[in-house]
Design a protein around this motif. Structure first.
Motif, PDB file in Angstrom:
ATOM      1  N   GLU A 141      14.515   5.424  -5.857  1.00  0.00           N
ATOM      2  CA  GLU A 141      15.174   6.242  -4.856  1.00  0.00           C
ATOM      3  C   GLU A 141      14.203   7.203  -4.188  1.00  0.00           C
ATOM      4  N   HIS A 142      13.084   7.508  -4.854  1.00  0.00           N
ATOM      5  CA  HIS A 142      12.133   8.468  -4.286  1.00  0.00           C
ATOM      6  C   HIS A 142      11.027   7.786  -3.478  1.00  0.00           C
ATOM      7  N   GLY A 143      10.981   6.465  -3.520  1.00  0.00           N
ATOM      8  CA  GLY A 143       9.912   5.736  -2.853  1.00  0.00           C
ATOM      9  C   GLY A 143       9.735   6.046  -1.388  1.00  0.00           C
ATOM     10  N   PRO A 144      10.789   5.992  -0.573  1.00  0.00           N
ATOM     11  CA  PRO A 144      10.606   6.257   0.859  1.00  0.00           C
ATOM     12  C   PRO A 144      10.027   7.642   1.143  1.00  0.00           C
ATOM     13  N   ALA A 192      -4.202  14.638  12.698  1.00  0.00           N
ATOM     14  CA  ALA A 192      -4.025  13.228  12.358  1.00  0.00           C
ATOM     15  C   ALA A 192      -2.868  13.132  11.374  1.00  0.00           C
ATOM     16  N   ARG A 193      -2.547  11.934  10.984  1.00  0.00           N
ATOM     17  CA  ARG A 193      -1.546  11.762   9.941  1.00  0.00           C
ATOM     18  C   ARG A 193      -1.951  10.597   9.060  1.00  0.00           C
ATOM     19  N   ILE A 194      -1.549  10.699   7.831  1.00  0.00           N
ATOM     20  CA  ILE A 194      -1.808   9.649   6.852  1.00  0.00           C
ATOM     21  C   ILE A 194      -0.562   8.788   6.770  1.00  0.00           C
ATOM     22  N   GLU A 195      -0.727   7.481   6.938  1.00  0.00           N
ATOM     23  CA  GLU A 195       0.391   6.556   6.851  1.00  0.00           C
ATOM     24  C   GLU A 195       0.119   5.554   5.737  1.00  0.00           C
ATOM     25  N   TYR A 196       1.168   5.193   5.046  1.00  0.00           N
ATOM     26  CA  TYR A 196       1.088   4.208   3.979  1.00  0.00           C
ATOM     27  C   TYR A 196       1.740   2.930   4.474  1.00  0.00           C
ATOM     28  N   ARG A 197       0.940   1.907   4.683  1.00  0.00           N
ATOM     29  CA  ARG A 197       1.440   0.644   5.207  1.00  0.00           C
ATOM     30  C   ARG A 197       1.197  -0.467   4.195  1.00  0.00           C
ATOM     31  N   PRO A 198       2.042  -1.488   4.202  1.00  0.00           N
ATOM     32  CA  PRO A 198       1.829  -2.606   3.292  1.00  0.00           C
ATOM     33  C   PRO A 198       0.487  -3.291   3.542  1.00  0.00           C
ATOM     34  N   LEU A 199      -0.132  -3.752   2.480  1.00  0.00           N
ATOM     35  CA  LEU A 199      -1.394  -4.478   2.586  1.00  0.00           C
ATOM     36  C   LEU A 199      -1.178  -5.985   2.639  1.00  0.00           C
ATOM     37  N   GLY A 200      -0.064  -6.444   2.064  1.00  0.00           N
ATOM     38  CA  GLY A 200       0.213  -7.872   1.971  1.00  0.00           C
ATOM     39  C   GLY A 200       0.337  -8.265   0.516  1.00  0.00           C
ATOM     40  N   PRO A 201       0.046  -9.517   0.200  1.00  0.00           N
ATOM     41  CA  PRO A 201       0.157  -9.967  -1.191  1.00  0.00           C
ATOM     42  C   PRO A 201      -0.892  -9.291  -2.076  1.00  0.00           C
ATOM     43  N   ILE A 202      -0.454  -8.821  -3.217  1.00  0.00           N
ATOM     44  CA  ILE A 202      -1.342  -8.216  -4.210  1.00  0.00           C
ATOM     45  C   ILE A 202      -1.444  -9.185  -5.379  1.00  0.00           C
ATOM     46  N   LEU A 203      -2.656  -9.605  -5.720  1.00  0.00           N
ATOM     47  CA  LEU A 203      -2.873 -10.451  -6.887  1.00  0.00           C
ATOM     48  C   LEU A 203      -3.273  -9.563  -8.049  1.00  0.00           C
ATOM     49  N   ALA A 216       3.391  -0.991  -5.672  1.00  0.00           N
ATOM     50  CA  ALA A 216       3.025  -1.982  -4.660  1.00  0.00           C
ATOM     51  C   ALA A 216       4.263  -2.520  -3.953  1.00  0.00           C
ATOM     52  N   LEU A 217       5.312  -2.795  -4.710  1.00  0.00           N
ATOM     53  CA  LEU A 217       6.544  -3.315  -4.118  1.00  0.00           C
ATOM     54  C   LEU A 217       7.253  -2.263  -3.277  1.00  0.00           C
ATOM     55  N   ILE A 218       7.280  -1.025  -3.760  1.00  0.00           N
ATOM     56  CA  ILE A 218       7.909   0.053  -2.990  1.00  0.00           C
ATOM     57  C   ILE A 218       7.205   0.227  -1.644  1.00  0.00           C
ATOM     58  N   ALA A 219       5.899   0.008  -1.637  1.00  0.00           N
ATOM     59  CA  ALA A 219       5.123   0.160  -0.405  1.00  0.00           C
ATOM     60  C   ALA A 219       5.274  -1.042   0.528  1.00  0.00           C
ATOM     61  N   GLY A 220       6.039  -2.057   0.118  1.00  0.00           N
ATOM     62  CA  GLY A 220       6.307  -3.185   0.995  1.00  0.00           C
ATOM     63  C   GLY A 220       5.415  -4.391   0.796  1.00  0.00           C
ATOM     64  N   ASN A 221       4.628  -4.393  -0.263  1.00  0.00           N
ATOM     65  CA  ASN A 221       3.765  -5.535  -0.552  1.00  0.00           C
ATOM     66  C   ASN A 221       4.510  -6.556  -1.398  1.00  0.00           C
ATOM     67  N   THR A 222       3.961  -7.749  -1.489  1.00  0.00           N
ATOM     68  CA  THR A 222       4.426  -8.713  -2.470  1.00  0.00           C
ATOM     69  C   THR A 222       3.433  -8.700  -3.626  1.00  0.00           C
ATOM     70  N   TYR A 223       3.846  -9.229  -4.780  1.00  0.00           N
ATOM     71  CA  TYR A 223       3.051  -9.114  -5.998  1.00  0.00           C
ATOM     72  C   TYR A 223       2.982 -10.468  -6.677  1.00  0.00           C
ATOM     73  N   VAL A 224       1.775 -10.924  -6.943  1.00  0.00           N
ATOM     74  CA  VAL A 224       1.553 -12.178  -7.653  1.00  0.00           C
ATOM     75  C   VAL A 224       0.865 -11.842  -8.971  1.00  0.00           C
ATOM     76  N   LEU A 225       1.521 -12.161 -10.061  1.00  0.00           N
ATOM     77  CA  LEU A 225       1.007 -11.837 -11.392  1.00  0.00           C
ATOM     78  C   LEU A 225       0.386 -13.059 -12.043  1.00  0.00           C
TER      79      LEU A 225
END
Length: 93
Positions: free
Chosen positions: A1-4, A19-30, A49-58
């Motif tokens: 619930e606190h992620g956003p 300036a401003r700091i933005e947190y954007r998805p990087l894409g798939p995380i291995l 990683a998931l909260i930030a909008g990335n996908t995760y491959v374990l």
């Protein structure tokens, strides 16, 4: 619930302006994980990683693949979209 709130843009000062700091998805995380702490270590990396909008491959250690499948099922049970948390099972070779 606190992620956003944690990922919202932050204003900052830079030399000569604003300036401003933005947190954007990087894409798939291995994530190549060792055998120790097979649940906690994965969650510690996957959740932010998931909260930030990335996908995760374990890719977990071969001797704890049961933990990897358990985590995959837990993310599915928590209604994460299909393909957001994936597990690959490969040999060290």
């Amino acid at each position: 619930e606190h992620g956003p709130a944690m990922l919202s843009a932050e204003p900052t000062m830079v030399e000569g302006g604003k300036a401003r700091i933005e947190y954007r998805p990087l894409g798939p995380i291995l994530a190549v994980m060792p055998w120790n702490f097979p649940i906690w270590q994965v969650l510690r990396g996957a959740v932010p990683a998931l909260i930030a909008g990335n996908t995760y491959v374990l890719k977990h250690a071969p001797n704890v693949m049961g933990c990897a499948w358990l985590l995959r099922d837990a993310f599915k049970h928590a209604d994460f979209p299909e393909g957001v948390f994936e597990v690959i099972n490969v040999t060290p070779d």
